[in-house]
Design an enzyme around this catalytic site. Structure first.
Site, PDB file in Angstrom:
ATOM      1  CB  ALA A  82      -0.923   0.008   1.217  1.00  0.00           C
ATOM      2  CG  ASN A  83       4.039   1.704   2.639  1.00  0.00           C
ATOM      3  OD1 ASN A  83       3.100   2.218   3.214  1.00  0.00           O
ATOM      4  ND2 ASN A  83       4.894   0.887   3.247  1.00  0.00           N
ATOM      5  CG  HIS A  84       1.527   5.550  -2.946  1.00  0.00           C
ATOM      6  ND1 HIS A  84       0.688   6.257  -3.771  1.00  0.00           N
ATOM      7  CD2 HIS A  84       0.886   4.384  -2.701  1.00  0.00           C
ATOM      8  CE1 HIS A  84      -0.410   5.562  -4.013  1.00  0.00           C
ATOM      9  NE2 HIS A  84      -0.308   4.412  -3.360  1.00  0.00           N
ATOM     10  CB  ALA A  85       7.966   6.668  -4.085  1.00  0.00           C
ATOM     11  CB  THR A  91       2.485  10.314  -2.881  1.00  0.00           C
ATOM     12  OG1 THR A  91       1.139  10.805  -2.970  1.00  0.00           O
ATOM     13  CG2 THR A  91       3.261  11.108  -1.839  1.00  0.00           C
TER      14      THR A  91
END
Length: 212
Positions: A82-85, A91
């Site tokens: 689920a994480n984005h840069a 993002t």
């Protein structure tokens, strides 16, 4: 008397909403201990699909849940997928949509957001609609209040609640917590657990120590 078998999918007769998760979940990136159950009116069979979100094997993170945990309806485990840069100005995950947007994407900018495995200890109660964020560790004996959002590690035998979840209180004094973790009754053979149920559910530490 020896208790139910841990590989029964639906251990309560005529009550199919409750299921032991170990025999129900086959995902290679999820590990679940004996007697941990999920309670859902739609049934527990789709736990991995409904409750473990953004969990992709290529990322390499695991959801590890110990023994004798109680997981209420609607609990969600958000995994690292689920994480984005977040190191750039946006993002938005341009790269996953392709058509040229993947060109020049630096994978390391996303990898630095990966927070490792999510680890739930033994005898943990996760309340209804609680959300556990990526990389969190929850200690054995802890209680996560309903609708809590757990963003940081939870100590053993702590009660946490809120968004973001904070420690409301400890269930026992520090000496008792230390001894319970040393005794680790959840690792005993099931026959021994059965013989000592009165001490376990009655908070009789002396009896538990004597049985060790």
């Amino acid at each position: 008397m020896h208790g139910p078998h841990p590989n029964i999918k639906h251990p309560i007769p005529m009550h199919s909403r409750v299921g032991y998760l170990k025999p129900l979940v086959e995902a290679e990136n999820i590990e679940i201990g004996d007697f941990t159950y999920y309670d859902d009116p739609d049934g527990p069979d789709r736990f991995a699909e409904k409750c473990v979100l953004h969990h992709y094997p290529f990322i390499g993170d695991k959801l590890i849940i110990g023994k004798f945990c109680a997981i209420a309806e609607g609990a969600r485990f958000i995994m690292n997928g689920a994480n984005h840069a977040m190191s750039g100005f946006s993002t938005y995950p341009f790269n996953i949509f392709g058509h040229g947007w993947e060109e020049g994407f630096d994978v390391s900018t996303w990898e630095q957001e990966v927070r490792g495995d999510t680890v739930i200890g033994n005898d943990v109660w996760v309340g209804m609609d609680a959300v556990i964020m990526p990389g969190v560790s929850i200690g054995s004996g802890a209680i996560v209040g309903a609708k809590s959002v757990v963003t940081h590690d939870v100590p053993a035998y702590a009660i946490v609640a809120g968004n973001a979840a904070k420690v409301v209180k400890k269930r026992f004094d520090e000496r008792t917590i230390r001894r319970l973790l040393e005794i680790a009754w959840w690792d005993w053979p099931v026959e021994k657990i059965t013989r000592n149920l009165n001490a376990i559910r009655g908070a009789d530490l002396k009896m538990l120590e004597a049985a060790q």
